[in-house]
Structures are given as C-alpha cells and as structure tokens.
Design an enzyme around this catalytic site. Structure first.
Site, short mmCIF file in Angstrom:
data_model
loop_
_atom_site.label_atom_id
_atom_site.label_comp_id
_atom_site.label_asym_id
_atom_site.label_seq_id
_atom_site.Cartn_x
_atom_site.Cartn_y
_atom_site.Cartn_z
N SER A 294 0.79 -1.23 0.00
CA SER A 294 0.00 0.00 0.00
C SER A 294 0.82 1.28 0.00
O SER A 294 0.24 2.37 -0.01
CB SER A 294 -0.96 0.00 1.19
OG SER A 294 -2.07 -0.83 0.92
N SER B 6 -5.86 3.12 4.63
CA SER B 6 -5.42 2.41 3.42
C SER B 6 -6.58 1.78 2.66
O SER B 6 -6.47 0.66 2.14
CB SER B 6 -4.40 1.33 3.81
OG SER B 6 -3.59 0.99 2.72
N LYS C 112 2.78 6.39 5.40
CA LYS C 112 1.91 5.31 4.90
C LYS C 112 2.46 3.95 5.28
O LYS C 112 3.64 3.67 5.11
CB LYS C 112 1.81 5.40 3.36
CG LYS C 112 0.79 4.48 2.75
CD LYS C 112 -0.61 4.98 3.01
CE LYS C 112 -1.64 3.91 2.73
NZ LYS C 112 -1.61 2.77 3.68
N LYS D 158 -0.08 3.79 -2.56
CA LYS D 158 -1.06 4.86 -2.40
C LYS D 158 -0.42 6.24 -2.25
O LYS D 158 -1.13 7.25 -2.32
CB LYS D 158 -1.99 4.54 -1.23
CG LYS D 158 -2.85 3.29 -1.48
CD LYS D 158 -3.80 3.02 -0.34
CE LYS D 158 -4.73 1.85 -0.63
NZ LYS D 158 -4.14 0.54 -0.33
#
Length: 265
Positions: free
Chosen positions: A37, A100, A201, A40
C-alpha cells in the site's frame, strides 16, 4: 550509516533528507519488490494533481459505484464504503491514507479518471516524469499483482515529491483514527507522535511483507530537518517499526554531527 547485522535479511531500506534528497542510509534500496500500500503515495499524488488541474475540488462529492465496493469485499484494508452513497473526495483521501482503503482508491480512480486502468496510466506517466525508473504500477491500491513493483529508493523519491508538492497531506497522515458511518479503525502507523513522526503510509501483503514510509521532523539550533525512511519487506510489524526508528534516529544523529563539524570549520 553503519548498519548492524540485520535481523531482517529480506529488508530493503533507505533514509533521505526530505529537502535535499541526500541519502543518509541505504540497504538493498534498489531491489525490485512489491510496494504493497505504499503504492497509495502515488495514488494520492495523482489525485492532488487532478484536483489542481482539472477543475475538481476536495469538497466535491461522488456517488460510490457498487463495482468498487464489491471488488474489495474480501479485503481487510477498506474504509467501509456503501454502494450508492454520496461522499466527498476529501473524505475518500482520508480513507485512502489513514486506513489504506482499497475501496477509496478505486472510487477516487473512477471519479477522477473514469476507470482504474486510466488512473494507473496516470500513475505510471507521473512515475516516469519523476524519474522513478524501477517503478511500475498495475493497480491503484498495491494489491499483489504480477508486474507491480518498485524499490525503497523510488518510494523515497516519491514520498519526498509528495511532501514537497502537497505538504498538507501531513495533516491527514498524522491522524490516529478514522471513521466513516459505523466503520471505525485506527491508523496502523503506531509510530505516529513518536520522535516527530507524522506520516506517511503503512503497507502489508504476504508477498511484500511489512512496509512503511515514515517521515519525521525535528528542530535543532541550526535548522528544522525532515527525514524520510522507506522500509520494505520486514517480517513483522514490530521488526519494521524498530528498524524504522533506528534508521531515523541515526539519520538525525548524522545531521547533528555534520552541523557540529561545519560549525567548527
């Protein structure tokens, strides 16, 4: 940085000064691997670009397509979208970055580009413009997909660019909790608030291992410094967090030593 014998042999890591991009530490930083992720970060950057250039606004609303909900129904990483509901783009961005949400990623892609495929093309075009030569995206979420790869180095360059272009993202990534309707979830970045860490993140898939794009800001007598650490492929969340903390601590210590040497000279 002199690294100790790593207890995480599969790990890739890099620490950079966010302003200068000077590399303070790296370990297998150009090894191709699944970014999970951390993908992202690019999903968000492309969204910011679309908002700025194409007449959108974060206060604009979109109606959630059932296809984007059903596509991630089995995923743990979602923000709890419901088919047919109306939601602002800003709240989708929060769901994307704080918890997420794979459903948030698909909804943003559909609204801003018409389809996931078109949005992924924008992501790859942006990666090319940024010079991320070892990065190729296949999805907007980072789910395990053949050919979806990056490196710790490229992710660090992307994170630095996101922070430089859109520093307001830190107000989102520093959030500890997220709620949407009856859905509530904590930010999985448990390092938030520790030693100046305010983003960016987390990521995890079985193929990618435990990943984190972390950034921290600290003041010194001379200046304010922001560092970025990217860690990919840790075997556990605890090992990942310990590694990231160690790298950031040593990175700030390097800056202090350099400043002291400069002051003496």
């Amino acid at each position: 940085m002199s690294l100790p014998a790593s207890p995480i042999p599969a790990l890739s890591s890099i620490t950079v000064d966010a302003a200068t991009l000077h590399i303070l530490q790296q370990h297998d930083a150009r090894l191709l691997r699944a970014p999970a992720s951390l993908t992202k970060l690019m999903t968000a950057h492309v969204a910011y670009e679309a908002i700025a250039r194409e007449g959108h606004a974060w206060t604009h609303s979109t109606v959630i397509d059932a296809r984007d909900v059903h596509a991630v129904a089995a995923d743990e990483t979602r923000m709890g979208l419901v088919p047919g509901e109306t939601i602002t783009l800003g709240h989708l961005l929060e769901g994307l970055m704080v918890v997420s949400g794979n459903d948030a990623a698909l909804a943003l892609a559909r609204h801003l580009a018409g389809s996931e495929a078109a949005y992924v093309q924008r992501m790859n075009d942006t990666a090319a413009r940024m010079g991320l030569r070892d990065t190729h995206f296949v999805s907007v979420s980072g789910i395990t997909t053949p050919g979806h790869v990056s490196t710790a180095h490229d992710m660090a360059m992307l994170a630095a660019r996101l922070l430089a272009d859109h520093p307001q993202v830190l107000a989102i990534t520093a959030q500890r909790h997220f709620s949407h309707g009856t859905f509530c979830k904590d930010n999985q970045n448990t390092l938030l608030g520790s030693e100046g860490i305010d983003g960016l993140k987390t990521g995890y898939t079985r193929a990618a291992g435990f990943c984190l794009a972390a950034t921290a800001c600290r003041d010194s007598e001379e200046a304010t410094h922001r560092l970025i650490n990217i860690t990919l492929g840790a075997p556990t969340r605890e090992a990942r967090n310990a590694w990231v903390q160690q790298c950031l601590q040593e990175g700030f210590a390097q800056l202090q030593r350099s400043a002291a040497i400069s002051a003496r000279g």
